[in-house]
Every structure is written in C-alpha cells, then in structure tokens.
Design a protein around this motif. Sequence first.
Motif, PDB file in Angstrom:
ATOM      1  N   LEU A   1      -5.375   4.176   5.622  1.00 13.90           N
ATOM      2  CA  LEU A   1      -4.254   4.831   5.065  1.00 13.90           C
ATOM      3  C   LEU A   1      -4.644   6.298   5.295  1.00 13.90           C
ATOM      4  CD1 LEU A   1      -5.017   5.802   2.026  1.00 13.90           C
ATOM      5  CD2 LEU A   1      -4.414   3.269   1.622  1.00 13.90           C
ATOM      6  N   ASN A   2      -3.681   7.037   5.199  1.00 12.38           N
ATOM      7  CA  ASN A   2      -3.672   8.576   5.019  1.00 12.38           C
ATOM      8  C   ASN A   2      -3.286   8.843   3.524  1.00 12.38           C
ATOM      9  OD1 ASN A   2      -4.019   8.761   7.923  1.00 12.38           O
ATOM     10  ND2 ASN A   2      -1.874   8.780   8.430  1.00 12.38           N
ATOM     11  N   ILE A   3      -3.923   9.696   3.125  1.00 11.51           N
ATOM     12  CA  ILE A   3      -3.551  10.042   1.477  1.00 11.51           C
ATOM     13  C   ILE A   3      -3.084  11.439   1.873  1.00 11.51           C
ATOM     14  CG2 ILE A   3      -6.002  10.932   1.183  1.00 11.51           C
ATOM     15  CD1 ILE A   3      -5.788   9.670  -1.633  1.00 11.51           C
ATOM     16  N   ALA A   4      -2.191  11.747   0.549  1.00  7.94           N
ATOM     17  CA  ALA A   4      -1.557  12.864   0.377  1.00  7.94           C
ATOM     18  C   ALA A   4      -2.501  13.970  -0.204  1.00  7.94           C
ATOM     19  CB  ALA A   4      -0.272  12.752  -0.262  1.00  7.94           C
ATOM     20  N   PHE A   5      -2.399  15.101   0.160  1.00  8.26           N
ATOM     21  CA  PHE A   5      -3.446  16.226  -0.370  1.00  8.26           C
ATOM     22  C   PHE A   5      -3.223  16.327  -1.698  1.00  8.26           C
ATOM     23  CE2 PHE A   5      -4.344  20.345  -1.600  1.00  8.26           C
ATOM     24  CZ  PHE A   5      -5.658  20.610  -1.180  1.00  8.26           C
ATOM     25  N   GLY A   6      -4.066  16.503  -2.645  1.00  9.91           N
ATOM     26  CA  GLY A   6      -3.992  16.624  -4.019  1.00  9.91           C
ATOM     27  C   GLY A   6      -4.202  15.628  -4.923  1.00  9.91           C
ATOM     28  N   TYR A   7      -4.410  14.175  -4.329  1.00  7.54           N
ATOM     29  CA  TYR A   7      -4.385  13.082  -5.169  1.00  7.54           C
ATOM     30  C   TYR A   7      -5.833  12.580  -4.955  1.00  7.54           C
ATOM     31  CZ  TYR A   7       0.415  12.529  -5.448  1.00  7.54           C
ATOM     32  OH  TYR A   7       1.788  12.707  -5.724  1.00  7.54           O
ATOM     33  N   GLY A   8      -6.499  12.122  -5.971  1.00  6.49           N
ATOM     34  CA  GLY A   8      -7.769  11.522  -6.149  1.00  6.49           C
ATOM     35  C   GLY A   8      -7.942  10.257  -5.122  1.00  6.49           C
ATOM     36  N   ILE A   9      -8.911  10.316  -4.328  1.00  7.40           N
ATOM     37  CA  ILE A   9      -9.238   9.154  -3.650  1.00  7.40           C
ATOM     38  C   ILE A   9      -9.592   7.999  -4.181  1.00  7.40           C
ATOM     39  CG2 ILE A   9     -10.670   8.346  -1.597  1.00  7.40           C
ATOM     40  CD1 ILE A   9     -10.475  11.154  -0.308  1.00  7.40           C
ATOM     41  N   PRO A  10     -10.389   7.923  -5.205  1.00  2.42           N
ATOM     42  CA  PRO A  10     -10.922   6.961  -5.904  1.00  2.42           C
ATOM     43  C   PRO A  10      -9.599   6.277  -6.552  1.00  2.42           C
ATOM     44  CG  PRO A  10     -12.550   8.503  -6.194  1.00  2.42           C
ATOM     45  CD  PRO A  10     -11.176   9.200  -5.541  1.00  2.42           C
TER      46      PRO A  10
ATOM     47  N   ALA B   1       0.683  -1.098  -0.039  1.00  2.00           N
ATOM     48  CA  ALA B   1      -0.045  -0.005   0.125  1.00  2.00           C
ATOM     49  C   ALA B   1       0.834   1.097   0.037  1.00  2.00           C
ATOM     50  CB  ALA B   1      -1.060  -0.023   1.206  1.00  2.00           C
ATOM     51  N   THR B   2       2.004   1.125   0.754  1.00  2.00           N
ATOM     52  CA  THR B   2       2.807   2.394   0.918  1.00  2.00           C
ATOM     53  C   THR B   2       3.719   2.807  -0.551  1.00  2.00           C
ATOM     54  OG1 THR B   2       4.403   1.384   2.125  1.00  2.00           O
ATOM     55  CG2 THR B   2       2.898   2.378   3.438  1.00  2.00           C
ATOM     56  N   GLU B   3       3.601   1.725  -1.444  1.00  2.00           N
ATOM     57  CA  GLU B   3       4.335   1.811  -2.575  1.00  2.00           C
ATOM     58  C   GLU B   3       3.644   2.800  -3.538  1.00  2.00           C
ATOM     59  OE1 GLU B   3       5.060  -1.939  -3.807  1.00  2.00           O
ATOM     60  OE2 GLU B   3       6.761  -2.123  -2.412  1.00  2.00           O
ATOM     61  N   VAL B   4       2.387   2.984  -3.209  1.00  2.00           N
ATOM     62  CA  VAL B   4       1.323   3.712  -4.218  1.00  2.00           C
ATOM     63  C   VAL B   4       1.370   5.214  -4.092  1.00  2.00           C
ATOM     64  CG1 VAL B   4      -0.898   4.116  -4.916  1.00  2.00           C
ATOM     65  CG2 VAL B   4      -0.247   1.719  -4.268  1.00  2.00           C
ATOM     66  N   GLU B   5       1.743   5.765  -5.260  1.00  2.00           N
ATOM     67  CA  GLU B   5       1.792   7.333  -5.051  1.00  2.00           C
ATOM     68  C   GLU B   5       0.575   7.741  -4.730  1.00  2.00           C
ATOM     69  OE1 GLU B   5       2.878  10.812  -8.048  1.00  2.00           O
ATOM     70  OE2 GLU B   5       3.272   8.939  -8.678  1.00  2.00           O
ATOM     71  N   GLY B   6       0.704   8.724  -4.040  1.00  2.00           N
ATOM     72  CA  GLY B   6      -0.454   9.314  -3.064  1.00  2.00           C
ATOM     73  C   GLY B   6      -0.723   8.979  -1.798  1.00  2.00           C
ATOM     74  N   VAL B   7      -0.316   7.629  -1.358  1.00  2.00           N
ATOM     75  CA  VAL B   7      -0.569   7.185   0.073  1.00  2.00           C
ATOM     76  C   VAL B   7       0.649   8.002   0.824  1.00  2.00           C
ATOM     77  CG1 VAL B   7      -0.236   4.997   1.597  1.00  2.00           C
ATOM     78  CG2 VAL B   7      -1.344   4.966  -0.723  1.00  2.00           C
ATOM     79  N   SER B   8       0.145   8.792   1.864  1.00  2.00           N
ATOM     80  CA  SER B   8       1.134   9.433   2.555  1.00  2.00           C
ATOM     81  C   SER B   8       1.792   8.545   3.579  1.00  2.00           C
ATOM     82  CB  SER B   8       0.578  10.751   3.298  1.00  2.00           C
ATOM     83  OG  SER B   8       1.190  11.199   4.293  1.00  2.00           O
ATOM     84  N   SER B   9       1.104   7.572   4.410  1.00  2.00           N
ATOM     85  CA  SER B   9       1.212   6.906   5.415  1.00  2.00           C
ATOM     86  C   SER B   9       0.024   5.615   5.704  1.00  2.00           C
ATOM     87  CB  SER B   9       1.987   7.349   6.584  1.00  2.00           C
ATOM     88  OG  SER B   9       0.901   8.184   7.329  1.00  2.00           O
ATOM     89  N   MET B  10       0.315   4.775   6.421  1.00  2.00           N
ATOM     90  CA  MET B  10      -0.675   3.957   7.029  1.00  2.00           C
ATOM     91  C   MET B  10      -1.220   4.588   8.189  1.00  2.00           C
ATOM     92  SD  MET B  10      -0.587   1.668   4.773  1.00  2.00           S
ATOM     93  CE  MET B  10      -1.761   0.609   5.533  1.00  2.00           C
TER      94      MET B  10
ATOM     95  N   ILE C   1      -9.924   5.755   4.267  1.00  2.00           N
ATOM     96  CA  ILE C   1      -8.955   6.909   4.284  1.00  2.00           C
ATOM     97  C   ILE C   1      -9.350   7.793   5.722  1.00  2.00           C
ATOM     98  CG2 ILE C   1      -8.667   9.157   3.323  1.00  2.00           C
ATOM     99  CD1 ILE C   1      -8.437   6.746   1.436  1.00  2.00           C
ATOM    100  N   ALA C   2      -8.222   7.554   6.408  1.00  2.00           N
ATOM    101  CA  ALA C   2      -8.419   8.076   7.720  1.00  2.00           C
ATOM    102  C   ALA C   2      -8.110   9.490   8.048  1.00  2.00           C
ATOM    103  CB  ALA C   2      -7.491   7.168   8.708  1.00  2.00           C
ATOM    104  N   ALA C   3      -7.310   9.893   7.087  1.00  2.00           N
ATOM    105  CA  ALA C   3      -6.806  11.412   7.227  1.00  2.00           C
ATOM    106  C   ALA C   3      -6.058  11.998   5.624  1.00  2.00           C
ATOM    107  CB  ALA C   3      -5.883  11.767   8.214  1.00  2.00           C
ATOM    108  N   VAL C   4      -6.031  13.184   5.710  1.00  2.00           N
ATOM    109  CA  VAL C   4      -5.543  13.870   4.394  1.00  2.00           C
ATOM    110  C   VAL C   4      -4.394  14.492   4.916  1.00  2.00           C
ATOM    111  CG1 VAL C   4      -5.587  15.684   2.632  1.00  2.00           C
ATOM    112  CG2 VAL C   4      -7.610  14.122   3.208  1.00  2.00           C
ATOM    113  N   ASP C   5      -2.885  14.247   4.539  1.00  2.00           N
ATOM    114  CA  ASP C   5      -1.737  14.913   4.890  1.00  2.00           C
ATOM    115  C   ASP C   5      -1.671  15.996   4.058  1.00  2.00           C
ATOM    116  OD1 ASP C   5       0.766  15.477   5.687  1.00  2.00           O
ATOM    117  OD2 ASP C   5       1.476  13.402   5.352  1.00  2.00           O
TER     118      ASP C   5
END
Length: 125
Positions: free
Chosen positions: A78-87, A33-42, A116-120
């Motif tokens: 997971l926590n997603i990085a701001f600016g990435y599409g969640i779907p 999961a953490t290898e995917v671009e846009g995933v900030s952290s677990m 999605i637990a949070a937006v980083d």
Amino acid sequence: MAEDRKAYMIKDDNLGEVRIADEVVAIIAGLAATEVEGVSSMAGNITNELVSKLGMKNLSKGVKVEVANGVVHVDVALNIAFGYGIPDVSGKVQERVKTAIENMTGLQVSSVDIRIAAVDLGKHK
C-alpha cells in the motif's frame, strides 16, 4: 464439479458446496485495507497501474493471497498518506484485513504482511 485450484471450499453439505475464488479473498483484503485512515491507495505492479489509469478498477490491486487447508496468508502493498505513522497504520490494516476475511469467508487468517510501497505527498494529515 471439477476442482478449481483458484477457489477454496468453505462449505460442503447435503445442499451443495460453496467455493470462494482467491480473487474474492483478495478483494475483501484490498477493500478492508483502504478503509483505514492513513492508507492513500493500494500499490500494484505496472500492469495494475495501467489498468487503473485506463479506468478499469482492479479491486485486488496490491494484494496477494495464499490459501492452504482453510488458512489464509495475505501480502498487502500500500501507499501511505504523508503524516501518518507507518507502525500505527500498518497495525490497523493488519487487524482490519484479518477481521474482514475471517468474518466474510469463515477462513482463518494466519498472517497479514504489509509492504509500504510509497508515501503519498498529496494527501496530508
């Protein structure tokens, strides 16, 4: 050998048996999961957060795995990085986690649920 409820048999032949601990399956899922671009952290519970702040990395943080009859169900928070599409990011995480577990363990993945637990806000696109 005593039956371990937290380990799953993937091979049993004349050379012996191979078992995989559920923690190993969870670690594979978390790393994939953490290898995917846009995933900030677990994301994890408060215990996992404290452990990571103390410097002890928990590689299965944010992952829950259930295995029954060689079929795996995975929940990933997971926590997603701001600016990435969640779907888009969620779909990539689902595919990456499914592929990694199936390729590394031989177990079949029935589902990968994403929360999605949070937006980083610190990691802009």
